[in-house]
Design an enzyme around this catalytic site. Sequence first.
Site, PDB file in Angstrom:
ATOM      1  N   LYS A 123       0.854  -1.187   0.000  1.00 39.21           N
ATOM      2  CA  LYS A 123       0.000   0.000   0.000  1.00 39.21           C
ATOM      3  C   LYS A 123       0.895   1.244   0.000  1.00 39.21           C
ATOM      4  O   LYS A 123       1.723   1.423   0.900  1.00 39.21           O
ATOM      5  CB  LYS A 123      -0.854  -0.037   1.268  1.00 39.21           C
ATOM      6  CG  LYS A 123      -2.172   0.653   1.156  1.00 39.21           C
ATOM      7  CD  LYS A 123      -2.962   0.324   2.407  1.00 39.21           C
ATOM      8  CE  LYS A 123      -4.340   0.859   2.389  1.00 39.21           C
ATOM      9  NZ  LYS A 123      -4.993   0.663   3.697  1.00 39.21           N
TER      10      LYS A 123
HETATM   11  C1  E4P Z   1      -8.151   1.959   3.320  1.00 41.83           C
HETATM   12  O1  E4P Z   1      -7.540   0.995   2.942  1.00 41.83           O
HETATM   13  C2  E4P Z   1      -8.005   2.577   4.652  1.00 41.83           C
HETATM   14  O2  E4P Z   1      -7.405   1.640   5.509  1.00 41.83           O
HETATM   15  C3  E4P Z   1      -9.284   2.963   5.305  1.00 41.83           C
HETATM   16  O3  E4P Z   1     -10.418   2.621   4.555  1.00 41.83           O
HETATM   17  C4  E4P Z   1      -9.287   4.334   5.882  1.00 41.83           C
HETATM   18  O4  E4P Z   1     -10.521   4.613   6.439  1.00 41.83           O
HETATM   19  P1  E4P Z   1     -10.835   5.684   7.571  1.00 41.83           P
HETATM   20  O5  E4P Z   1     -11.231   6.938   6.888  1.00 41.83           O
HETATM   21  O6  E4P Z   1     -11.947   5.071   8.337  1.00 41.83           O
HETATM   22  O7  E4P Z   1      -9.586   5.834   8.383  1.00 41.83           O
END
Ligand code: E4P
Length: 309
Positions: A125
């Site tokens: 990522k």
């Molecule tokens: C995506 O892969 C992220 O881990 C995640 O969806 C972030 O979400 P949040 O806005 O709840 O932190």
Amino acid sequence: MLRPDEIPAHIGIRREEMEVTIPSADGKRISHPAGKSPRIFADTGSIDEIKPLFEAGIINGVTTNPTLLKRAGADSLATAKRMMKEIVELLDPYPVSLELTELTKDKMIAQAAELASYGPNVVIKVPTGGYSAIDPSYDEHTGLKVLYALWEKDIKTNATLIFNSTQALFAARAGATYVSPFLGRVADYLYKHDEVEREIGNSLYFMEDHKGGKENSRVFNTSYVASGGARKDSGIRLIHEIAVIFANYGIKTEVLAASFRNDVQVAESLLCGADILTVPAPILMRIASHPLTSEGMKAFVEDSKAFDK
Ligand code: E4P
């Protein structure tokens, strides 16, 4: 909810060209009826949350990030690494996104190699941007450069922190396997900064508007869709835009809708053509049930007692 005339019908054509995500185990069985369905991932760092969803076949992938791992109990690098390895091993061969925390290209590529060694199902990522916000001397385009370098090495990547459709296009052009638009954070933002008169714009772009001045220098979409009946969610439009753009140009990078806040966003992301939804475990646990299903089930069980005699 999305109005019927807002639901795009043509996006499904693109999935016809996508890889089968649930292949048949052997040639004798009929092919899986939902073989090209969107995939559901769990957005969590907690193995305890992942296990029941994985065992039920609800998820076939996981996304993590430093915040989620910290929330799940990681209080040191060693613990975070142990937790990531445990998830990768459990999910194998299904994809697990592990996020880079280094901030410069060479270090990020080295960290990606280490994370990729945890298993063949690891997806790296990569924060798409935001580097110069951490330190003005950092290269803002580091994420795009790392995505391209990893594409050259055949390493799968997930371009994260996507907030508009052109960021998604740039990431796809850099070779990203997945792009992660954060629809919930867009919805949160719009809820806080609602200014109805600016009904222009689409996903979350910032630019100077006709009024000028710093406070009024954002233009954004305010065409709301549902959030449990409340008028506070248009993040879903970000998903729609990216799905349409990728469909228009035959881009195979998958749209991984992320940052879910509620159940309705799950259905709407599917209607808008997301390829993958990564959803917090509590929402996934909840939407597998429905009060009317429970009520109906009780009636069936009660009535079937008539056959016991
Ligand atoms: C995506 O892969 C992220 O881990 C995640 O969806 C972030 O979400 P949040 O806005 O709840 O932190």
